[in-house]
Design a protein around this motif. Structure first.
Motif, short mmCIF file in Angstrom:
data_model
loop_
_atom_site.label_atom_id
_atom_site.label_comp_id
_atom_site.label_asym_id
_atom_site.label_seq_id
_atom_site.Cartn_x
_atom_site.Cartn_y
_atom_site.Cartn_z
N UNK A 49 0.81 -1.21 0.00
CA UNK A 49 0.00 0.00 0.00
C UNK A 49 0.85 1.26 0.00
N UNK A 50 2.11 1.09 -0.32
CA UNK A 50 2.99 2.26 -0.38
C UNK A 50 2.57 3.13 -1.55
N UNK A 51 2.27 4.39 -1.25
CA UNK A 51 1.74 5.29 -2.28
C UNK A 51 2.84 5.99 -3.06
N UNK A 52 4.06 5.80 -2.68
CA UNK A 52 5.15 6.50 -3.37
C UNK A 52 5.31 5.97 -4.79
N UNK A 53 5.76 6.84 -5.66
CA UNK A 53 5.98 6.43 -7.04
C UNK A 53 7.26 5.59 -7.13
N UNK A 54 7.42 4.97 -8.29
CA UNK A 54 8.61 4.15 -8.48
C UNK A 54 9.88 5.00 -8.39
N UNK A 55 9.80 6.20 -8.92
CA UNK A 55 10.99 7.05 -8.89
C UNK A 55 11.38 7.39 -7.45
N UNK A 56 10.38 7.70 -6.64
CA UNK A 56 10.66 8.01 -5.23
C UNK A 56 11.20 6.79 -4.50
N UNK A 57 10.64 5.64 -4.82
CA UNK A 57 11.13 4.42 -4.16
C UNK A 57 12.55 4.09 -4.58
N UNK A 58 12.85 4.32 -5.85
CA UNK A 58 14.22 4.06 -6.32
C UNK A 58 15.21 4.99 -5.63
N UNK A 59 14.83 6.26 -5.51
CA UNK A 59 15.74 7.21 -4.85
C UNK A 59 15.91 6.86 -3.37
N UNK A 60 14.81 6.43 -2.74
CA UNK A 60 14.92 6.05 -1.32
C UNK A 60 15.79 4.81 -1.15
N UNK A 61 15.61 3.85 -2.05
CA UNK A 61 16.43 2.64 -1.97
C UNK A 61 17.89 2.95 -2.26
N UNK A 62 18.12 3.92 -3.12
CA UNK A 62 19.49 4.31 -3.42
C UNK A 62 20.18 4.92 -2.20
#
Lengths: 224, 191
Positions: A13-26
């Motif tokens: 249910x994470x509402x973040x976009x893929x781009x935001x998730x990629x940056x957070x994972x980075x």
């Protein structure tokens, strides 16, 4: 609900976009990478399963795909969705993985029986539908890799033409042409099975013949 | 050579857009109107619709499948991947320098026995006790050199000519025979 299930549901249910998730994972947020994993895990698994027809191989493909994504986090720049990049990696991994010889795998038929048992249909209807499904999938297997992957991505994964074009890295017109060619090939292949009710293709049907209109009006009294 | 009107070719190209759901409603009406008047396109539209429906049904069970893969498996796979296998002599100047330093240090440790390289002043250097030696202890427990047969023969000759005093006799206390009168300069062996 267990703690693990609650955590998984929170990731889904994470509402973040893929781009935001990629940056957070980075930046080291592994929970963001887990959210990406839960978001595209099933789709990649199904794609690998449709190509390899081996559930264990499909799981390995999913793991390898996300392993490569984890390694490529530093250079990933998803504009919108990460799905085309992941699917492209999964397609390449699936086609690099040859099916094992001598192993009879029928995961589709097994799951089909489970699906139709819930609809409480007669055994004869179930057997007929299973046979038609087997014929259709066998016909898809006769297609070349370029045409088969377009069919799988559209009819199994539900991707539209633009998304397929991003996955296979070619123009939309090429994707449309490949899909059209694949449908024509399937029509030719399935016309040999009367249960589908498909007529054999006739390229020179009477209605398709070019009719050239007379240039000169016939003279009065001249036979037409 | 395929001979059919241009309208049929355009209709056939529109059929793909119809199945992918990307055909404009107005174009769909045009396609259906053309198919009504063209038997060939009508058959093609009917057959491709059947095939599209069959494909959708064939992949329906697969769309319902999922997996229970855990992200921990991905983390494990990403962690156990082997690192770069560049040999040390190609790892750059720093890698070569560190490897050479470690090799020199190990050689000094083995050959020198100690890496105490601090230089002490002379007045602080005190003589240390002699280190225990197995060889030195072996020679220490050996009998004196005058017990050798050659020394005994020389001593016998000296007694015979009267150069030294005769032997006193057997020990009274039962101990070993001891020469009471003995010239140390003659009996002392090399040590």
């Amino acid at each position: 609900m267990t703690e693990h299930a609650a955590r998984r549901q929170a990731h889904q249910e994470d509402r973040r976009t893929d781009r935001e998730l990629v940056y957070a994972a980075r930046d080291g947020d592994m929970l963001a990478f887990d959210a990406l994993f839960y978001r595209y895990r099933d789709g990649i698994f199904r794609l690998g399963l449709a190509i390899t027809k081996d559930p264990s191989a499909a799981e390995e493909i999913a793991v390898d795909t996300f392993t490569r994504a984890h390694r490529a986090l530093a250079r990933l720049e998803p504009e919108g969705s990460l799905r085309p990049w992941l699917y492209r990696v999964a397609v390449n991994l699936s086609y690099n993985r040859r099916p094992r010889k001598g192993v009879i795998i029928s995961p589709l038929e097994d799951s089909a029986n489970d699906t139709f048992q819930s609809e409480e249909r007669s055994p004869s209807v179930l057997a007929e539908q299973a046979e038609m499904r087997r014929i259709v999938l066998a016909a898809v297997d006769t297609l070349g890799p370029k045409h088969r992957i377009v069919v799988v991505l559209h009819y199994m994964n539900g991707l539209n033409l633009a998304e397929i074009a991003q996955v296979v890295d070619c123009p939309i017109g090429t994707v449309k042409s490949r899909l059209h060619y694949a449908l024509r090939r399937l029509r030719t292949h399935l016309s040999a099975h009367p249960e589908f009710g498909i007529e054999p293709m006739s390229f020179l049907a009477p209605s398709a013949k070019r009719t050239v209109a007379p240039v000169v009006e016939p003279l009065p009294g001249e036979p037409q | 050579m395929r001979l059919f009107p241009v309208a049929c070719r355009a209709a056939e190209q529109k059929m793909t857009d119809l199945f992918t759901g990307e055909l404009h409603p107005r174009e769909r009406l045009e396609l259906e109107a053309h198919a009504d008047g063209c038997a060939r396109c009508n058959a093609a539209l009917r057959d491709l619709t059947t095939i599209s429906f069959a494909l959708d049904r064939a992949y329906a069970p697969l769309r319902a499948r999922g997996t229970l893969l855990s992200p921990a498996r991905v983390r494990l796979a990403a962690r156990v991947e082997p690192q770069s296998t560049v040999p040390w002599w190609r790892a750059g100047f720093v890698g070569r320098l560190s490897e050479a330093t470690m090799a020199l240090g190990f050689a000094a440790l083995v050959l020198g026995g100690s890496l105490d390289l601090a230089v002490k002043p002379v007045h602080e250097v005190v003589p240390t006790a002699v280190a225990p030696s197995i060889i030195r202890d072996y020679f220490r427990v050996q009998p004196p050199a005058d017990d050798a047969p050659s020394v005994r023969w020389v001593r016998f000759q000296l007694r015979a000519i009267g150069a030294i005093a005769p032997v006193a006799g057997f020990s009274v206390n039962g101990g070993p025979e001891v020469d009471l009168i003995e010239d140390d300069s003659l009996t002392a062996g090399p040590r």
